[in-house]
Design an enzyme around this catalytic site. Sequence first.
Site, PDB file in Angstrom:
ATOM      1  N   LYS A 157      90.952  41.934  65.579  1.00 39.98           N
ATOM      2  CA  LYS A 157      91.980  42.505  64.700  1.00 39.98           C
ATOM      3  C   LYS A 157      92.732  43.632  65.398  1.00 39.98           C
ATOM      4  O   LYS A 157      92.548  44.815  65.107  1.00 39.98           O
ATOM      5  CB  LYS A 157      91.336  42.998  63.395  1.00 39.98           C
ATOM      6  CG  LYS A 157      90.858  41.844  62.518  1.00 39.98           C
ATOM      7  CD  LYS A 157      90.124  42.304  61.292  1.00 39.98           C
ATOM      8  CE  LYS A 157      91.003  42.834  60.207  1.00 39.98           C
ATOM      9  NZ  LYS A 157      91.743  41.807  59.468  1.00 39.98           N
TER      10      LYS A 157
HETATM   11  N1  PMP Z   1      92.642  35.862  59.490  1.00 41.38           N
HETATM   12  C1  PMP Z   1      93.330  37.010  59.523  1.00 41.38           C
HETATM   13  C2  PMP Z   1      94.605  37.062  60.270  1.00 41.38           C
HETATM   14  C3  PMP Z   1      92.837  38.132  58.841  1.00 41.38           C
HETATM   15  O1  PMP Z   1      93.515  39.288  58.861  1.00 41.38           O
HETATM   16  C4  PMP Z   1      91.630  38.043  58.121  1.00 41.38           C
HETATM   17  C5  PMP Z   1      91.111  39.231  57.361  1.00 41.38           C
HETATM   18  N2  PMP Z   1      90.254  40.021  58.137  1.00 41.38           N
HETATM   19  C6  PMP Z   1      90.946  36.822  58.124  1.00 41.38           C
HETATM   20  C7  PMP Z   1      91.482  35.751  58.831  1.00 41.38           C
HETATM   21  C8  PMP Z   1      89.641  36.671  57.442  1.00 41.38           C
HETATM   22  O2  PMP Z   1      88.621  37.322  58.169  1.00 41.38           O
HETATM   23  P1  PMP Z   1      87.354  37.957  57.457  1.00 41.38           P
HETATM   24  O3  PMP Z   1      86.755  36.890  56.624  1.00 41.38           O
HETATM   25  O4  PMP Z   1      86.478  38.380  58.572  1.00 41.38           O
HETATM   26  O5  PMP Z   1      87.855  39.091  56.635  1.00 41.38           O
END
Ligand code: PMP
Length: 308
Positions: A157
């Site tokens: 991220k």
């Molecule tokens: N894809 C993106 C681009 C995101 O920002 C997120 C949110 N974190 C997710 C997928 C889902 O990831 P997670 O389940 O780890 O929150």
Amino acid sequence: MSQSLAYFRGQIVPIEQANVNVMTHALHYGTAVFEGIRGNWSDSEEKMFVYRMREHYIRLLQGCRMLMMDIGKTADELCDITENLIKDCGYKQDLYIRPLAYKSEELIANLKLQDLSSDFTLIMVPFGAYLESDGALNCCTSSWRRVDDTIIPPRVKISGHYVNSILAKTEATLAGFDEAVMLTPDGFVSEGSGENLFMINDGILVIPPVSDNNLTGITRDSAITIAKEDLGMEVLERRIRRSELYFADEVFLTGTAAHIQAVGRLDSRNIADGETGEYTLAINEIYQKAIRGENPKYRGWCTEVSVN
Ligand code: PMP
């Protein structure tokens, strides 16, 4: 009583005191890495259940390696800082917890990652639903392609690459849709603007590989585990074409903020009958209990924090 506090420059301070200088590198270039973690409040147990916190910090530290940031903390130390801030803030409701590691050097006109100082900050806010839709979502395919691993790695991220998600989400919502589905530069299904994507056909769960430019989602991993272990579903990781989604039995999105939510319409076409499908409902039911510590099998996914 609850109060809005931040972990900032190694201390817990009132949120108003957690300010950076306008020269800060991350502010100019998006040279930061963040996480979104949920704290789920359990009325029955009078405790906060923080969902898969350590995994979030492991992903944050991977992002730090990518951006050559040494924040001088281990995943366990970051978990301790988070627990302490939850206790000090004292919220007794669902929380969105936002850690941020950033290039804190007050220096502009420098495009080198090396030799720039880094810091870590943490804030948390009361938070309810992220996607404002009661039922299945109405989505569109974005005209913005998902940032490719050859451009900025989307598997962690990194703040800067979120401009890509923000362009897609803005386009979708201004056109009246709930969320955008993004494709890879070569036209395969990648993910939502802030969620991973799943498709179900004949009881088989089909997911795009992470190499198709999606985030290594923690909710994605939870949904895969539940589908395999609790529902005995077959899980197939393969590239997905956009047009396959129109003819799928079910499509759903997963994310820490979004939870698990069905896609009922895509590009003005219903997916099956347009409602949340039976497998999506079944996976979500187990997931909703897991995130509040109500499923003994998945209790280990939660860190329990007592709040006075
Ligand atoms: N894809 C993106 C681009 C995101 O920002 C997120 C949110 N974190 C997710 C997928 C889902 O990831 P997670 O389940 O780890 O929150």
